[in-house]
Design a protein around this motif. Sequence first.
Motif, PDB file in Angstrom:
ATOM      1  N   LYS A 247      -4.516   2.039   4.362  1.00 29.66           N
ATOM      2  CA  LYS A 247      -4.089   2.898   5.365  1.00 29.66           C
ATOM      3  C   LYS A 247      -2.907   3.877   4.921  1.00 29.66           C
ATOM      4  CE  LYS A 247      -3.101   3.431  10.277  1.00 29.66           C
ATOM      5  NZ  LYS A 247      -2.962   2.879  11.758  1.00 29.66           N
ATOM      6  N   GLY A 248      -3.578   5.408   4.636  1.00 27.72           N
ATOM      7  CA  GLY A 248      -2.273   5.916   3.959  1.00 27.72           C
ATOM      8  C   GLY A 248      -1.950   5.522   2.832  1.00 27.72           C
ATOM      9  N   HIS A 249      -0.869   5.519   2.620  1.00 27.42           N
ATOM     10  CA  HIS A 249      -0.159   5.033   1.112  1.00 27.42           C
ATOM     11  C   HIS A 249      -0.083   3.467   1.079  1.00 27.42           C
ATOM     12  CE1 HIS A 249       0.943   9.238  -0.309  1.00 27.42           C
ATOM     13  NE2 HIS A 249      -0.439   9.156  -0.064  1.00 27.42           N
ATOM     14  N   ALA A 250      -0.169   2.925   2.270  1.00 28.17           N
ATOM     15  CA  ALA A 250      -0.117   1.254   2.393  1.00 28.17           C
ATOM     16  C   ALA A 250      -1.415   0.472   2.194  1.00 28.17           C
ATOM     17  CB  ALA A 250       0.187   0.861   3.813  1.00 28.17           C
ATOM     18  N   LEU A 251      -1.200  -0.463   1.357  1.00 23.31           N
ATOM     19  CA  LEU A 251      -2.365  -1.055   0.742  1.00 23.31           C
ATOM     20  C   LEU A 251      -1.949  -2.828   0.992  1.00 23.31           C
ATOM     21  CD1 LEU A 251      -2.051   1.100  -1.581  1.00 23.31           C
ATOM     22  CD2 LEU A 251      -4.592   0.701  -1.860  1.00 23.31           C
ATOM     23  N   TRP A 252      -3.117  -3.501   1.251  1.00 22.60           N
ATOM     24  CA  TRP A 252      -2.925  -5.040   1.410  1.00 22.60           C
ATOM     25  C   TRP A 252      -4.120  -5.627   0.988  1.00 22.60           C
ATOM     26  CZ3 TRP A 252      -3.028  -1.582   5.302  1.00 22.60           C
ATOM     27  CH2 TRP A 252      -3.910  -1.685   6.375  1.00 22.60           C
ATOM     28  N   VAL A 253      -3.914  -6.924   0.962  1.00 21.98           N
ATOM     29  CA  VAL A 253      -5.093  -7.923   0.671  1.00 21.98           C
ATOM     30  C   VAL A 253      -5.166  -8.907   1.739  1.00 21.98           C
ATOM     31  CG1 VAL A 253      -6.393  -9.594  -0.910  1.00 21.98           C
ATOM     32  CG2 VAL A 253      -5.068  -7.737  -1.695  1.00 21.98           C
ATOM     33  N   ARG A 254      -6.366  -9.144   2.363  1.00 20.20           N
ATOM     34  CA  ARG A 254      -6.457  -9.860   3.614  1.00 20.20           C
ATOM     35  C   ARG A 254      -7.276 -11.044   3.354  1.00 20.20           C
ATOM     36  NH1 ARG A 254      -7.547  -6.353   7.913  1.00 20.20           N
ATOM     37  NH2 ARG A 254      -9.585  -6.279   7.344  1.00 20.20           N
ATOM     38  N   GLY A 255      -7.133 -12.014   3.532  1.00 25.59           N
ATOM     39  CA  GLY A 255      -7.583 -13.353   3.317  1.00 25.59           C
ATOM     40  C   GLY A 255      -8.820 -13.520   4.427  1.00 25.59           C
ATOM     41  N   PRO A 256      -9.858 -14.539   4.248  1.00 23.69           N
ATOM     42  CA  PRO A 256     -10.802 -14.595   5.246  1.00 23.69           C
ATOM     43  C   PRO A 256     -10.315 -15.167   6.562  1.00 23.69           C
ATOM     44  CG  PRO A 256     -10.726 -16.355   3.427  1.00 23.69           C
ATOM     45  CD  PRO A 256      -9.810 -15.194   2.911  1.00 23.69           C
ATOM     46  N   ASP A 257      -9.046 -15.710   6.609  1.00 17.26           N
ATOM     47  CA  ASP A 257      -8.552 -16.159   7.898  1.00 17.26           C
ATOM     48  C   ASP A 257      -7.603 -15.288   8.423  1.00 17.26           C
ATOM     49  OD1 ASP A 257      -6.714 -16.360   6.115  1.00 17.26           O
ATOM     50  OD2 ASP A 257      -6.118 -18.602   6.367  1.00 17.26           O
ATOM     51  N   GLY A 258      -7.374 -14.051   7.772  1.00 18.65           N
ATOM     52  CA  GLY A 258      -6.757 -12.888   8.447  1.00 18.65           C
ATOM     53  C   GLY A 258      -5.427 -12.960   7.892  1.00 18.65           C
ATOM     54  N   ARG A 259      -4.829 -14.028   6.962  1.00 21.65           N
ATOM     55  CA  ARG A 259      -3.615 -13.995   6.604  1.00 21.65           C
ATOM     56  C   ARG A 259      -3.532 -12.825   5.486  1.00 21.65           C
ATOM     57  NH1 ARG A 259      -6.253 -17.529   3.376  1.00 21.65           N
ATOM     58  NH2 ARG A 259      -5.864 -17.611   1.039  1.00 21.65           N
ATOM     59  N   GLN A 260      -2.123 -12.445   5.376  1.00 20.35           N
ATOM     60  CA  GLN A 260      -1.841 -11.243   4.225  1.00 20.35           C
ATOM     61  C   GLN A 260      -1.570 -12.079   2.851  1.00 20.35           C
ATOM     62  OE1 GLN A 260       0.890  -7.619   4.865  1.00 20.35           O
ATOM     63  NE2 GLN A 260       1.979  -9.093   3.894  1.00 20.35           N
ATOM     64  N   CYS A 261      -2.313 -11.765   1.841  1.00 18.69           N
ATOM     65  CA  CYS A 261      -2.230 -12.281   0.526  1.00 18.69           C
ATOM     66  C   CYS A 261      -1.150 -11.446  -0.368  1.00 18.69           C
ATOM     67  CB  CYS A 261      -3.402 -12.608  -0.020  1.00 18.69           C
ATOM     68  SG  CYS A 261      -4.361 -13.726   0.606  1.00 18.69           S
ATOM     69  N   MET A 262      -1.278 -10.064  -0.033  1.00 19.34           N
ATOM     70  CA  MET A 262      -0.394  -9.230  -1.035  1.00 19.34           C
ATOM     71  C   MET A 262      -0.408  -7.757  -0.123  1.00 19.34           C
ATOM     72  SD  MET A 262      -1.056  -7.750  -4.891  1.00 19.34           S
ATOM     73  CE  MET A 262      -0.423  -9.276  -5.325  1.00 19.34           C
ATOM     74  N   GLN A 263       0.704  -7.213  -0.386  1.00 13.26           N
ATOM     75  CA  GLN A 263       1.082  -6.076   0.537  1.00 13.26           C
ATOM     76  C   GLN A 263       1.562  -4.850  -0.613  1.00 13.26           C
ATOM     77  OE1 GLN A 263       4.362  -6.892   3.278  1.00 13.26           O
ATOM     78  NE2 GLN A 263       5.703  -6.144   2.182  1.00 13.26           N
ATOM     79  N   ALA A 264       1.079  -3.629  -0.564  1.00 15.97           N
ATOM     80  CA  ALA A 264       1.630  -2.733  -1.627  1.00 15.97           C
ATOM     81  C   ALA A 264       1.925  -1.475  -0.857  1.00 15.97           C
ATOM     82  CB  ALA A 264       0.569  -2.593  -2.654  1.00 15.97           C
ATOM     83  N   GLU A 265       2.429  -0.506  -1.938  1.00 10.21           N
ATOM     84  CA  GLU A 265       2.651   0.937  -1.373  1.00 10.21           C
ATOM     85  C   GLU A 265       2.451   1.600  -2.680  1.00 10.21           C
ATOM     86  OE1 GLU A 265       3.658   3.801   1.278  1.00 10.21           O
ATOM     87  OE2 GLU A 265       3.772   1.724   1.653  1.00 10.21           O
ATOM     88  N   ALA A 266       1.539   2.870  -2.466  1.00 12.25           N
ATOM     89  CA  ALA A 266       1.045   3.711  -3.675  1.00 12.25           C
ATOM     90  C   ALA A 266       1.963   4.879  -3.665  1.00 12.25           C
ATOM     91  CB  ALA A 266      -0.387   3.946  -3.652  1.00 12.25           C
ATOM     92  N   GLU A 267       2.340   5.588  -4.429  1.00 12.96           N
ATOM     93  CA  GLU A 267       2.894   6.874  -4.710  1.00 12.96           C
ATOM     94  C   GLU A 267       2.129   7.828  -5.457  1.00 12.96           C
ATOM     95  OE1 GLU A 267       6.885   9.238  -6.223  1.00 12.96           O
ATOM     96  OE2 GLU A 267       7.012   7.025  -6.260  1.00 12.96           O
ATOM     97  N   VAL A 268       1.606   8.877  -4.864  1.00  9.92           N
ATOM     98  CA  VAL A 268       0.743   9.972  -5.595  1.00  9.92           C
ATOM     99  C   VAL A 268       1.533  11.202  -5.691  1.00  9.92           C
ATOM    100  CG1 VAL A 268      -1.326   8.506  -5.098  1.00  9.92           C
ATOM    101  CG2 VAL A 268      -0.349  10.655  -3.780  1.00  9.92           C
TER     102      VAL A 268
END
Length: 268
Positions: A247-268
């Motif tokens: 969403k925008g420059h924010a990224l994340w990995v969501r597990g099958p149970d809804g937990r967050q496995c990784m969060q990230a931020e991109a710069e372009v």
Amino acid sequence: MTPEALDTHRQSDVIDPARASAMLALLGRAGGVEPGAELPPFFHQLYFWDARPPQELGRDGHPRTGIGLIPDVGLPRRMWAGGRLRFHAPMVAGVVAEKQSVVESARHKTGRSGPLGFVTLRHEIRQHGALCVTEWQDLVYRDDPAKGQPRPVPPDAPTGEEHATDVTFDTTMLFRYSALTFNGHRIHYDESYAREVEGYDGLVVHGPLLAQLLMLMAQDTLGPLRGFAFRATAPLMHHETATLCRKGHALWVRGPDGRQCMQAEAEV
């Protein structure tokens, strides 16, 4: 731990196009990499192997701490907790590259689960003398889990993403990624070790592999990257389907149970 007492570590490697092409195949991406082509972001992880003889490895398959660049932290379990990258110029296949690594910080701390060791490495990669990538790699070391000790509660992943892709993993993919990155960590291919010694529910998907997938999503949807930062927040098992989200420059990995496995931020 006193990083000031540690030497700078230098390596050089030819950026073999065949290895980059093999990575594209692993990721299910079409095409190959020819000499002179620009590498996708984070593909430098395929190079600069730290190949140690068996007597210099720890029980987990990684090089033992205290014999190379990383100081002896006195704790057995290693995790790649996150990192930050600056992309100054594209790396080019078929050209020699030089990598310089230093310990930027090393410290102990006591958390709710016991003693922790935090080590941050800084890597600079150059081709033809020009700086291509600066990377900060955050490692965490901890004790083995105590019997009956409750596991940390992972954060819930955000919703409302603008772009999402489901990804699956299997033992073959984890093995191939370990081979391409020369990562001997047994949690990625030795399921009995992962479960019985380090307390996981199965084989652990590599944090850098998840970061790689997020970086490629960011580049595909936002354009060339100038920078990227990521932090692992919960392990993902090889038998789980994950959702890569942006969403925008924010990224994340969501597990099958809804937990967050990784969060990230991109710069372009």
